[in-house]
Motif scaffolding. Structure first.
Motif, short mmCIF file in Angstrom:
data_model
loop_
_atom_site.label_atom_id
_atom_site.label_comp_id
_atom_site.label_asym_id
_atom_site.label_seq_id
_atom_site.Cartn_x
_atom_site.Cartn_y
_atom_site.Cartn_z
N GLN A 179 138.99 36.10 16.09
CA GLN A 179 137.59 35.69 16.20
C GLN A 179 136.70 36.54 15.31
O GLN A 179 136.78 37.75 15.30
CB GLN A 179 137.13 35.81 17.65
CG GLN A 179 135.70 35.37 17.83
CD GLN A 179 135.30 35.35 19.28
OE1 GLN A 179 135.95 34.68 20.07
NE2 GLN A 179 134.26 36.06 19.62
N VAL A 180 135.83 35.85 14.57
CA VAL A 180 134.87 36.50 13.69
C VAL A 180 133.47 36.47 14.31
O VAL A 180 132.70 37.42 14.17
CB VAL A 180 134.87 35.79 12.31
CG1 VAL A 180 133.78 36.31 11.41
CG2 VAL A 180 136.23 35.91 11.65
N PHE A 181 133.17 35.37 15.00
CA PHE A 181 131.82 35.17 15.55
C PHE A 181 131.91 34.20 16.73
O PHE A 181 132.69 33.25 16.70
CB PHE A 181 130.91 34.58 14.47
CG PHE A 181 129.58 34.11 14.97
CD1 PHE A 181 128.53 34.99 15.12
CD2 PHE A 181 129.37 32.77 15.28
CE1 PHE A 181 127.29 34.56 15.58
CE2 PHE A 181 128.14 32.33 15.74
CZ PHE A 181 127.10 33.23 15.89
N GLU A 182 131.10 34.45 17.74
CA GLU A 182 130.89 33.46 18.80
C GLU A 182 129.57 33.74 19.48
O GLU A 182 129.28 34.88 19.84
CB GLU A 182 132.01 33.46 19.83
CG GLU A 182 131.78 32.39 20.88
CD GLU A 182 133.03 32.02 21.67
OE1 GLU A 182 132.96 31.00 22.37
OE2 GLU A 182 134.03 32.74 21.60
N VAL A 200 128.70 28.13 18.86
CA VAL A 200 129.57 28.08 17.70
C VAL A 200 130.52 29.26 17.76
O VAL A 200 130.13 30.37 18.13
CB VAL A 200 128.76 28.12 16.39
CG1 VAL A 200 129.64 28.31 15.17
CG2 VAL A 200 127.92 26.86 16.25
N ARG A 201 131.76 29.01 17.41
CA ARG A 201 132.77 30.06 17.31
C ARG A 201 133.44 29.92 15.95
O ARG A 201 133.77 28.82 15.51
CB ARG A 201 133.80 29.90 18.41
CG ARG A 201 134.94 30.88 18.32
CD ARG A 201 135.89 30.71 19.51
NE ARG A 201 136.97 31.65 19.42
CZ ARG A 201 138.17 31.36 18.93
NH1 ARG A 201 138.44 30.14 18.50
NH2 ARG A 201 139.09 32.29 18.87
N VAL A 202 133.63 31.05 15.27
CA VAL A 202 134.31 31.08 13.98
C VAL A 202 135.50 32.03 14.12
O VAL A 202 135.35 33.15 14.61
CB VAL A 202 133.37 31.58 12.85
CG1 VAL A 202 134.10 31.61 11.51
CG2 VAL A 202 132.12 30.70 12.77
N ALA A 203 136.67 31.57 13.71
CA ALA A 203 137.88 32.37 13.82
C ALA A 203 138.69 32.23 12.53
O ALA A 203 138.63 31.18 11.86
CB ALA A 203 138.72 31.95 15.00
N ASP A 259 138.43 28.55 10.95
CA ASP A 259 138.24 27.40 11.82
C ASP A 259 136.91 27.58 12.54
O ASP A 259 136.62 28.66 13.05
CB ASP A 259 139.36 27.30 12.86
CG ASP A 259 140.71 26.91 12.24
OD1 ASP A 259 140.71 26.24 11.18
OD2 ASP A 259 141.75 27.26 12.81
N VAL A 260 136.11 26.52 12.55
CA VAL A 260 134.80 26.56 13.19
C VAL A 260 134.86 25.62 14.40
O VAL A 260 135.22 24.45 14.27
CB VAL A 260 133.67 26.14 12.23
CG1 VAL A 260 132.32 26.15 12.92
CG2 VAL A 260 133.66 27.04 10.99
#
Length: 159
Positions: A24-27, A152-155, A57-58
């Protein structure tokens, strides 16, 4: 169930989902006032990408109440690069309930359900910096009751 307790339980569910994901990069999730998503409300999420060689992946996160009046939710996203230029814009249909049975999908208990939908697979970000994702409900209804939160989640994508 008392409203405050419902929010705490629902928040705990969303927080528990990403806890063990090293990719995970952002959530971030944004609660919607009175569990109503208005057409004018366009939640915006900003995240920093530095590794432009990595694919990502978003995901879109949706929290809904069981009283939500439809089995699906249409959401339009706009992805903007650090310069403010549009990278992509797509309309997504998300199935919150089984169209045949009406059974809720996602994780939840009681009358609150959390969903995570893969919206952009293997997304490439061509320049480092802060990207923005803007979400819009596209249900042709000014006020959409029963949607409690969006996010939003970015991984990092699996290679």
């Amino acid at each position: 169930m008392h409203q405050a307790l419902r929010w705490m339980l629902g928040g705990a569910l969303l927080l528990a989902l990403p806890a063990c994901d090293a990719n995970q990069v952002f959530e971030k999730n944004q609660e919607l006032d009175k569990a109503v998503w208005t057409v004018q409300e366009k939640p915006t999420f900003e995240f920093d990408i530095q590794d432009t060689t990595q694919r990502y992946d978003v995901y879109f996160n949706i929290r809904n109440e069981s009283m939500y009046g439809y089995y699906n939710l249409y959401v339009k996203h706009t992805l903007l690069n650090p310069s403010g230029q549009r990278v992509s814009q797509l309309l997504h249909q998300m199935l919150l309930m089984d169209p045949q049975t009406g059974e809720p999908r996602g994780q939840g208990s009681g009358d609150i359900f959390d969903h995570q939908f893969l919206a952009l697979r293997n997304q490439r970000f061509s320049e480092p910096g802060v990207y923005k994702v803007v979400l819009e409900q596209y249900m042709r209804q000014d006020q959409l009751p029963g949607i409690m939160a969006v996010g939003v989640r970015v991984a990092k994508a699996a290679r």
